[in-house]
Design a protein around this motif. Structure first.
Motif, PDB file in Angstrom:
ATOM      1  N   ASP A 128       0.841  -1.196   0.000  1.00  0.00           N
ATOM      2  CA  ASP A 128       0.000   0.000   0.000  1.00  0.00           C
ATOM      3  C   ASP A 128       0.881   1.252   0.000  1.00  0.00           C
ATOM      4  O   ASP A 128       1.509   1.584   1.021  1.00  0.00           O
ATOM      5  N   TRP A 177      -0.228   3.773   2.800  1.00  0.00           N
ATOM      6  CA  TRP A 177      -0.618   3.031   4.006  1.00  0.00           C
ATOM      7  C   TRP A 177      -1.023   3.962   5.146  1.00  0.00           C
ATOM      8  O   TRP A 177      -2.056   3.771   5.785  1.00  0.00           O
ATOM      9  N   TYR A 220      -4.694   4.092   6.678  1.00  0.00           N
ATOM     10  CA  TYR A 220      -4.891   3.658   8.062  1.00  0.00           C
ATOM     11  C   TYR A 220      -5.582   4.736   8.890  1.00  0.00           C
ATOM     12  O   TYR A 220      -6.298   4.438   9.846  1.00  0.00           O
ATOM     13  N   GLU A 270      -8.327   1.083   9.576  1.00  0.00           N
ATOM     14  CA  GLU A 270      -8.018  -0.316   9.286  1.00  0.00           C
ATOM     15  C   GLU A 270      -7.619  -1.016  10.578  1.00  0.00           C
ATOM     16  O   GLU A 270      -7.442  -0.374  11.623  1.00  0.00           O
ATOM     17  N   ASN A 271      -7.475  -2.316  10.503  1.00  0.00           N
ATOM     18  CA  ASN A 271      -7.206  -3.137  11.676  1.00  0.00           C
ATOM     19  C   ASN A 271      -5.872  -2.759  12.334  1.00  0.00           C
ATOM     20  O   ASN A 271      -4.825  -2.849  11.696  1.00  0.00           O
ATOM     21  N   TYR A 285      -1.920  -5.672  13.125  1.00  0.00           N
ATOM     22  CA  TYR A 285      -1.266  -6.009  11.862  1.00  0.00           C
ATOM     23  C   TYR A 285       0.166  -6.489  12.122  1.00  0.00           C
ATOM     24  O   TYR A 285       0.721  -6.305  13.214  1.00  0.00           O
ATOM     25  N   ASN A 340      -3.587  -9.001   3.994  1.00  0.00           N
ATOM     26  CA  ASN A 340      -4.831  -9.230   4.743  1.00  0.00           C
ATOM     27  C   ASN A 340      -4.985 -10.657   5.275  1.00  0.00           C
ATOM     28  O   ASN A 340      -6.003 -10.959   5.918  1.00  0.00           O
ATOM     29  N   GLN A 379      -3.443  -9.361  11.019  1.00  0.00           N
ATOM     30  CA  GLN A 379      -3.441  -9.470   9.563  1.00  0.00           C
ATOM     31  C   GLN A 379      -2.116  -8.981   8.989  1.00  0.00           C
ATOM     32  O   GLN A 379      -1.535  -8.010   9.471  1.00  0.00           O
ATOM     33  N   GLU A 413       0.106  -6.962   6.673  1.00  0.00           N
ATOM     34  CA  GLU A 413      -0.067  -5.730   5.912  1.00  0.00           C
ATOM     35  C   GLU A 413       1.250  -5.174   5.374  1.00  0.00           C
ATOM     36  O   GLU A 413       1.274  -4.091   4.773  1.00  0.00           O
ATOM     37  N   THR A 434      -9.280  -5.377   8.019  1.00  0.00           N
ATOM     38  CA  THR A 434      -8.766  -4.731   6.816  1.00  0.00           C
ATOM     39  C   THR A 434      -9.111  -5.573   5.590  1.00  0.00           C
ATOM     40  O   THR A 434      -8.824  -6.770   5.534  1.00  0.00           O
ATOM     41  N   THR A 435      -9.728  -4.941   4.607  1.00  0.00           N
ATOM     42  CA  THR A 435     -10.101  -5.608   3.350  1.00  0.00           C
ATOM     43  C   THR A 435      -9.562  -4.861   2.137  1.00  0.00           C
ATOM     44  O   THR A 435      -9.841  -5.257   1.001  1.00  0.00           O
ATOM     45  N   SER A 436      -8.818  -3.791   2.358  1.00  0.00           N
ATOM     46  CA  SER A 436      -8.348  -2.962   1.243  1.00  0.00           C
ATOM     47  C   SER A 436      -7.452  -3.756   0.300  1.00  0.00           C
ATOM     48  O   SER A 436      -6.717  -4.658   0.712  1.00  0.00           O
TER      49      SER A 436
END
Length: 270
Positions: free
Chosen positions: A88, A91, A95, A127-128, A131, A174, A189, A191, A264-266
């Motif tokens: 990302d 990022w 985030y 986001e989560n 990570y 993810n 997750q 990332e 997070t699904t991005s």
């Protein structure tokens, strides 16, 4: 009828009877074997290669350091900034900002506690916050990208159909990881990629508990976020001596917890 004819007929009858008895016995034995086999392998059992709960191997005694969104670890190193990740390019923006304490020209980490579900105290993340990274960059490292369909265990799952050779899709971003340390079990997750290595398939996907190839940062094989640092009760908010056990886990096997408040699904952003 002659005596020898009578004797021959009796012999044939005995043979026929014996064959019948043997046939019945073999049929019974076959049925018993089938029942025993069925009891050990119930219908609908997953194939040996299908990912199932608990199928991924544990990696034990792995040094883990801590990193965070917005950290500038080394401004002169290509991988020294967490303003962006390998998956990302925006990022920090995605985030929601610095995952810690923002100063005039820096972003510092902070202690996280269960009282706030280990979330940052100075922003609401988009986001989560749970990570981590592992040393396999399946997008920007040429070796990892070329071999990912062969080494990543879930590459054949339907979610990744048609992604071979597509650098807009990551097989790592993810994905969920279960982590144990200090009597705690937490989930996070992936990332980013690192630390120190970017195609260490033998360690990341191996089943023999191999040691990380990385020699930097006390041989660390994982970086975790401040949320995971707090959840796992690390001794230092930014050290190189805490150890973890970890394994990949399917999303369906992740239990509810603070790590599922925001998932997070991005997608990949170059």
């Amino acid at each position: 009828m002659l005596p020898e004819e009578e004797t021959g007929r009796s012999t044939r009858r005995r043979r026929a009877l014996l064959i019948t008895v043997l046939a019945v016995g073999l049929t019974a034995l076959a049925a018993f074997t089938f029942v025993q086999t069925a009891s050990r392998s119930p219908a609908g059992s997953p194939s040996p290669t299908a990912p199932v709960a608990g199928a991924y191997p544990w990696h034990t005694g792995i040094i883990s350091t801590t990193f965070w969104v917005g950290e500038i670890f080394d401004p002169n190193a290509a991988d020294g900034s967490q303003v962006y990740s390998t998956y990302d390019s925006g990022w920090m923006d995605g985030y929601g900002g610095c995952d810690g304490v923002r100063t005039a020209d820096d972003c510092q980490t902070e202690v996280r506690t269960a009282a706030t579900d280990y979330f940052p105290t100075h922003l609401t993340p988009l986001e989560n916050p749970f990570y981590l990274d592992l040393p396999f960059d399946d997008l920007n490292d040429a070796q990892a990208f070329a071999t990912r369909e062969q080494v990543v265990p879930w590459a054949g799952q339907s979610a990744y159909a048609g992604s071979a050779g597509d650098n807009t899709v990551s097989l790592m971003k993810n994905r969920w990881v279960r982590i144990r340390s200090n009597g705690q079990t937490c989930y996070g997750q992936i990332e980013d990629a690192g630390p120190g290595q970017y195609h260490d398939a033998a360690y990341v996907f191996g089943s023999d508990d191999a040691r990380p190839a990385n020699k930097k940062f006390n041989g660390a094989g994982m970086d975790v976020s401040p949320a995971l640092n707090g959840c796992l009760r690390f001794s230092d908010i930014n050290g190189e001596n805490d150890t973890v056990d970890w394994q990949f886990v399917e999303a369906a096997d992740v239990p509810p917890g603070p790590w599922t408040k925001i998932v997070t699904t991005s997608a990949v952003r170059h």
